[in-house]
Design an enzyme around this catalytic site. Structure first.
Site, PDB file in Angstrom:
ATOM      1  N   ASN A   5     -14.688   3.200   9.598  1.00 39.01           N
ATOM      2  CA  ASN A   5     -15.032   1.515   8.817  1.00 39.01           C
ATOM      3  C   ASN A   5     -15.767   1.194   9.899  1.00 39.01           C
ATOM      4  OD1 ASN A   5     -12.358   1.511   6.813  1.00 39.01           O
ATOM      5  ND2 ASN A   5     -14.774   2.466   6.551  1.00 39.01           N
ATOM      6  N   ASP A  59      -9.402   2.969  -2.268  1.00 34.40           N
ATOM      7  CA  ASP A  59     -11.419   2.266  -2.027  1.00 34.40           C
ATOM      8  C   ASP A  59     -11.701   1.476  -3.241  1.00 34.40           C
ATOM      9  OD1 ASP A  59     -13.296   2.691  -0.812  1.00 34.40           O
ATOM     10  OD2 ASP A  59     -13.705   4.652  -2.279  1.00 34.40           O
TER      11      ASP A  59
HETATM   12  C1  IPE Z   1     -11.914   5.622   3.025  1.00 34.73           C
HETATM   13  O1  IPE Z   1     -13.309   4.439   2.278  1.00 34.73           O
HETATM   14  C2  IPE Z   1     -11.306   4.581   3.728  1.00 34.73           C
HETATM   15  C3  IPE Z   1     -10.061   4.164   3.623  1.00 34.73           C
HETATM   16  C4  IPE Z   1      -9.935   3.585   1.941  1.00 34.73           C
HETATM   17  C5  IPE Z   1      -9.939   2.662   4.829  1.00 34.73           C
HETATM   18  P1  IPE Z   1     -14.468   4.684   2.680  1.00 34.73           P
HETATM   19  O2  IPE Z   1     -14.826   3.655   1.602  1.00 34.73           O
HETATM   20  O3  IPE Z   1     -14.430   4.075   4.365  1.00 34.73           O
HETATM   21  O4  IPE Z   1     -15.057   5.983   2.315  1.00 34.73           O
HETATM   22  P2  IPE Z   1     -16.705   6.630   2.271  1.00 34.73           P
HETATM   23  O5  IPE Z   1     -17.540   5.891   2.834  1.00 34.73           O
HETATM   24  O6  IPE Z   1     -16.535   6.443   0.517  1.00 34.73           O
HETATM   25  O7  IPE Z   1     -16.453   8.172   1.906  1.00 34.73           O
HETATM   26  C1  IPE Z   2     -11.645  -0.010   0.588  1.00 40.17           C
HETATM   27  O1  IPE Z   2     -12.324  -0.681  -0.435  1.00 40.17           O
HETATM   28  C2  IPE Z   2     -11.488  -0.924   1.610  1.00 40.17           C
HETATM   29  C3  IPE Z   2     -11.949  -0.100   2.814  1.00 40.17           C
HETATM   30  C4  IPE Z   2     -12.406   0.586   3.902  1.00 40.17           C
HETATM   31  C5  IPE Z   2     -11.218  -0.507   4.229  1.00 40.17           C
HETATM   32  P1  IPE Z   2     -13.938  -0.544   0.186  1.00 40.17           P
HETATM   33  O2  IPE Z   2     -14.169  -1.794   1.542  1.00 40.17           O
HETATM   34  O3  IPE Z   2     -14.881   0.662   0.524  1.00 40.17           O
HETATM   35  O4  IPE Z   2     -14.397  -0.817  -1.330  1.00 40.17           O
HETATM   36  P2  IPE Z   2     -16.169  -0.369  -1.608  1.00 40.17           P
HETATM   37  O5  IPE Z   2     -15.639   1.220  -2.119  1.00 40.17           O
HETATM   38  O6  IPE Z   2     -16.786  -0.613  -0.957  1.00 40.17           O
HETATM   39  O7  IPE Z   2     -16.392  -0.750  -3.008  1.00 40.17           O
HETATM   40 MG    MG Z   3     -15.216   2.313  -0.197  1.00 39.65          MG
END
Ligand code: IPE
Ligand code: IPE
Ligand code: MG
Length: 242
Positions: A68, A20
């Protein structure tokens, strides 16, 4: 090239990572979010190769959650394009390092182009002996348990009776029964939550969190997590060994 750190003495068999913080990594640098995803994909290679080198048996990476899809279409389109590019570009490194590739999630809902790259990468790496690297794509932990229950019910209907059901029997219906136990779950990006990842599989996992955004993760931080894991006492509900 700097010398590689020695392999830790006690390496978890199965590491799972919630990668993340890509978007925030980019935003803090004044870059568009997709730059964070690109940097994150580069870190996937670094960490996958290191895990194979030090003797991890399984590495499961959360790449795209079932939730997502709520993101803007252009970010989703970019992530899918990046995934295709990543898979095609990664095959030589997976072969060189003896890594078998797998994927879990509701894969049939992905585009035919992504599915074709997944199948090709799985097929060419099938015999690789060192480590299995699994990408969780369109993955949700509750969805996995529901899909397992559906498969179990389908079996019961076909057999005309409800088979015995133990936890081990049920686990045979999960996406990858051989990966049913996670030893160490790492989450980058500063949040302390599970976000619907591997709910069944993490029941006795050790949890490890870092504020680092995923593109800032490193081999050194991976080793710190593993060293911390090695110092913990896993009791599985029993008593400490004296
Ligand atoms: C978790 O990250 C999913 C992945 C790393 C693919 P998210 O960014 O989607 O999680 P939340 O929304 O902060 O819980
Ligand atoms: C994790 O990084 C990757 C995916 C969920 C695909 P994020 O895109 O969630 O990055 P933040 O949490 O918004 O910084
Ligand atoms: Mg995230």
């Amino acid at each position: 090239m700097p010398a590689l750190p020695a392999a830790p003495a006690h390496v978890p068999r199965h590491i799972a990572i919630i990668m993340d913080g890509n978007g925030r990594w980019a935003e803090q640098k004044g870059l568009p979010r997709h730059k964070g995803h690109e940097a994150g994909a580069r870190m996937v290679r670094t960490i996958t190769e290191e895990c194979a080198r030090i003797g991890v048996q399984r590495l499961t990476l959360y790449a795209f959650s079932a939730e997502n899809w709520k993101r803007p279409k252009r970010e989703i389109d970019f992530l899918m394009k990046l995934l295709k590019r990543y898979l095609a570009g990664e095959r030589p490194s997976l072969m060189k390092n003896g890594i078998r590739f797998a994927a879990i999630g509701r894969l049939h809902e992905l585009s035919p182009e992504v599915l074709a790259e997944l199948e090709k990468t799985k097929a060419v790496t099938r015999e690789n002996p060192k480590m299995t690297m699994t990408l969780a794509l369109n993955y949700g932990g509750r969805g996995e348990i529901v899909d397992a229950a559906r498969a179990f019910a389908g079996d019961a209907l076909r057999r005309g009776k409800v088979p015995e059901l133990t936890e081990d029997e049920f686990a045979r219906y999960l996406y990858d029964p051989a990966a049913a136990e996670v030893d160490l779950l790492i989450r980058t990006g500063g949040d302390h939550r599970v976000s619907n990842f591997l709910l069944w599989e993490i029941s006795y996992a050790e949890l490890w969190f870092t504020k680092d955004y995923w593109p800032d993760f490193s081999v050194a931080t991976l080793h710190a997590a593993i060293d911390d894991f090695a110092r913990r006492e896993r009791r599985f509900g029993g008593l400490a060994e004296r």
